[in-house]
Design a protein around this motif. Structure first.
Motif, PDB file in Angstrom:
ATOM      1  N   ALA A 187       0.816  -1.215   0.000  1.00  0.00           N
ATOM      2  CA  ALA A 187       0.000   0.000   0.000  1.00  0.00           C
ATOM      3  C   ALA A 187       0.848   1.263   0.000  1.00  0.00           C
ATOM      4  O   ALA A 187       0.398   2.314  -0.481  1.00  0.00           O
ATOM      5  CB  ALA A 187      -0.924  -0.011   1.216  1.00  0.00           C
ATOM      6  N   ASP A 188       2.066   1.171   0.536  1.00  0.00           N
ATOM      7  CA  ASP A 188       2.905   2.374   0.633  1.00  0.00           C
ATOM      8  C   ASP A 188       3.820   2.558  -0.571  1.00  0.00           C
ATOM      9  O   ASP A 188       4.709   3.408  -0.554  1.00  0.00           O
ATOM     10  CB  ASP A 188       3.743   2.330   1.911  1.00  0.00           C
ATOM     11  N   SER A 189       3.619   1.768  -1.628  1.00  0.00           N
ATOM     12  CA  SER A 189       4.476   1.890  -2.806  1.00  0.00           C
ATOM     13  C   SER A 189       3.640   1.914  -4.070  1.00  0.00           C
ATOM     14  O   SER A 189       2.473   1.488  -4.083  1.00  0.00           O
ATOM     15  CB  SER A 189       5.480   0.740  -2.862  1.00  0.00           C
ATOM     16  N   THR A 190       4.248   2.398  -5.150  1.00  0.00           N
ATOM     17  CA  THR A 190       3.592   2.472  -6.443  1.00  0.00           C
ATOM     18  C   THR A 190       4.538   1.949  -7.508  1.00  0.00           C
ATOM     19  O   THR A 190       5.717   2.295  -7.509  1.00  0.00           O
ATOM     20  CB  THR A 190       3.219   3.931  -6.783  1.00  0.00           C
ATOM     21  N   ILE A 191       4.022   1.113  -8.410  1.00  0.00           N
ATOM     22  CA  ILE A 191       4.816   0.718  -9.568  1.00  0.00           C
ATOM     23  C   ILE A 191       4.272   1.488 -10.763  1.00  0.00           C
ATOM     24  O   ILE A 191       3.059   1.511 -11.013  1.00  0.00           O
ATOM     25  CB  ILE A 191       4.768  -0.811  -9.790  1.00  0.00           C
ATOM     26  N   ARG A 192       5.150   2.148 -11.457  1.00  0.00           N
ATOM     27  CA  ARG A 192       4.720   3.044 -12.540  1.00  0.00           C
ATOM     28  C   ARG A 192       5.738   3.035 -13.666  1.00  0.00           C
ATOM     29  O   ARG A 192       6.890   2.620 -13.492  1.00  0.00           O
ATOM     30  CB  ARG A 192       4.539   4.464 -12.009  1.00  0.00           C
ATOM     31  N   PRO A 193       5.358   3.522 -14.857  1.00  0.00           N
ATOM     32  CA  PRO A 193       6.313   3.629 -15.969  1.00  0.00           C
ATOM     33  C   PRO A 193       7.373   4.697 -15.696  1.00  0.00           C
ATOM     34  O   PRO A 193       7.152   5.631 -14.911  1.00  0.00           O
ATOM     35  CB  PRO A 193       5.433   4.021 -17.168  1.00  0.00           C
ATOM     36  N   TYR A 194       8.505   4.559 -16.346  1.00  0.00           N
ATOM     37  CA  TYR A 194       9.570   5.569 -16.302  1.00  0.00           C
ATOM     38  C   TYR A 194       9.028   6.909 -16.782  1.00  0.00           C
ATOM     39  O   TYR A 194       8.197   6.980 -17.681  1.00  0.00           O
ATOM     40  CB  TYR A 194      10.728   5.133 -17.199  1.00  0.00           C
ATOM     41  N   ARG A 195       9.531   7.972 -16.176  1.00  0.00           N
ATOM     42  CA  ARG A 195       9.250   9.312 -16.676  1.00  0.00           C
ATOM     43  C   ARG A 195      10.512  10.161 -16.541  1.00  0.00           C
ATOM     44  O   ARG A 195      11.436   9.824 -15.782  1.00  0.00           O
ATOM     45  CB  ARG A 195       8.070   9.949 -15.943  1.00  0.00           C
TER      46      ARG A 195
END
Length: 414
Positions: free
Chosen positions: A160-168
């Motif tokens: 819950a305390d992390s996010t996986i996201r695309p590079y920016r």
């Protein structure tokens, strides 16, 4: 082998003018496919190190480009010592003019570029056995790693305390720092810069080197990343880099890889990382199997400059051993090159210089010396394998300290 008549029919050029881009890209597309041509176009437009002056091409009597190759400058780390490297890439010849020695003639120009760019080492992936005629030898592991069925990867969504996201844009510094922290297990490794990361991420989707990069972010800080691409024709999801410092993040990235494999409908996940990294061992424990690596083919362009470049490394190695106050002269007779002397005075590296013929500590071919200097095999192993590798008995303990066997792995940095 080229002939005088052939030499008159073809002309070698160094440096590609913009007016010839379309013609060169057409040749690359015909030889390697459209994705390679897109990659070359992006390299010409925006690679931070490889420039137009690093291209060599050959024209026929009619002026048509019929063959080409290029140099991609980069930096490899030997321990902490940076080494300038020139990668040979995109060697292409039109099928109608092959076996006329055109590549050999262009390789002479390529060697000129290597020295102009002060590269002490050159590398190529290339055709099996073809580049040995130009002095290249299989040396440093490439790709390989470990494969696992996507179905066997554990499901472990992000916390819950992390996010996986695309590079920016703006992520490159954090990615570089994680890469540097996780690549320390390799003695020889690629040096990654923020500019290279940005260039890698700028690849068009139809480029041969277009990868998807995802990161894990916690409280505004990137803690892990992964670069991957689906190779549908080989039914495999390729993970080119897996930069992770904590096991929980490792499981999250594997879960993302499993989802990506299922989305692309490919059954296998292949992690192209060195066996010395704990991520590879962990995937083996989860049911994966080791894949035999391919290898970079390398040659040392200038042995004197190479030894001078790694001089601080040799100094640090001797300082940590019982040779710390030793005085010795090591004289290498490199069969294809000549004589080089490495001098220690009271454990301090005093000189690395050319030496006149005479007594030698070791007589060795350039290729065998590269295997020793790169840490790819031990001195004992090389002596048993190559009866023409001659080392005076008294020098063997010191050589064993200066050139230990160590794991290495060089990523593609383009």
């Amino acid at each position: 082998m080229s002939t005088p008549e052939c030499d008159k029919d073809f002309e070698i050029h160094i440096g590609l003018p913009p007016s010839r881009d379309a013609e060169l890209l057409q040749l690359l597309g015909e030889v390697f496919g459209a994705r390679a041509a897109v990659w070359a176009k992006s390299m010409l437009a925006s690679h931070p190190l490889s420039k137009r002056e690093h291209w060599v091409y050959c024209t026929s009597r009619s002026g048509e480009i019929v063959s080409c190759l290029c140099l991609i400058p980069q930096v490899w780390l030997f321990g902490s010592q940076p080494i300038r490297v020139g990668q040979l890439e995109l060697v292409a010849t039109h099928p109608g003019v092959r076996r006329l020695g055109l590549v050999r003639r262009q390789m002479a120009a390529f060697d000129t570029l290597l020295r102009r760019e002060r590269c002490v080492l050159s590398c190529v992936q290339g055709l099996p056995n073809f580049y040995s005629q130009f002095g290249y030898e299989y040396s440093i592991p490439l790709k390989g790693g470990v494969a696992i069925l996507a179905a066997d990867l554990p499901e472990h969504p992000e916390a819950a305390d992390s996010t996986i996201r695309p590079y920016r844009d703006g992520d490159e510094a954090a990615i570089r720092e994680i890469y540097e922290a996780t690549s320390q297990s390799s003695f020889i490794r690629s040096a990654l810069s923020d500019e290279i990361v940005r260039y890698q991420q700028s690849q068009p989707p139809d480029s041969a080197h277009s990868y998807t990069t995802v990161v894990i972010e916690k409280a505004g800080k990137i803690t892990a990343y992964m670069r991957l691409i689906a190779n549908v024709s080989k039914s495999t999801l390729l993970i080119r880099e897996l930069g992770v410092l904590q096991y929980a993040d490792f499981l999250v990235l594997l879960n993302e890889a499993k989802r990506a494999a299922q989305t692309q409908n490919v059954p296998l996940v292949s992690v192209q990382m060195p066996s010395s990294q704990r991520t590879v061992r962990a995937i083996q424990l989860l049911g994966g199997w080791q894949k035999t690596p391919w290898a970079w083919q390398t040659k040392v362009v200038d042995w004197l400059h190479f030894f001078q470049a790694i001089g601080p490394l040799l100094q640090s190695r001797i300082a940590a051993t019982w040779f710390a106050t030793w005085s010795e002269e090591l004289i290498f007779h490199i069969i294809e090159v000549g004589y080089i002397r490495i001098v220690f005075r009271q454990g301090v590296l005093a000189a690395i210089e050319e030496s006149p013929p005479g007594f030698v500590s070791a007589r060795v071919s350039s290729r065998v010396l590269a295997v020793l200097a790169f840490g790819l095999a031990s001195l004992t192993e090389l002596l048993s394998r190559h009866p023409d590798f001659e080392v005076s008995t008294g020098c063997r303990p010191l050589l064993d300290v200066l050139f230990p066997e160590l794991p290495s792995f060089v990523h593609e940095v383009y």
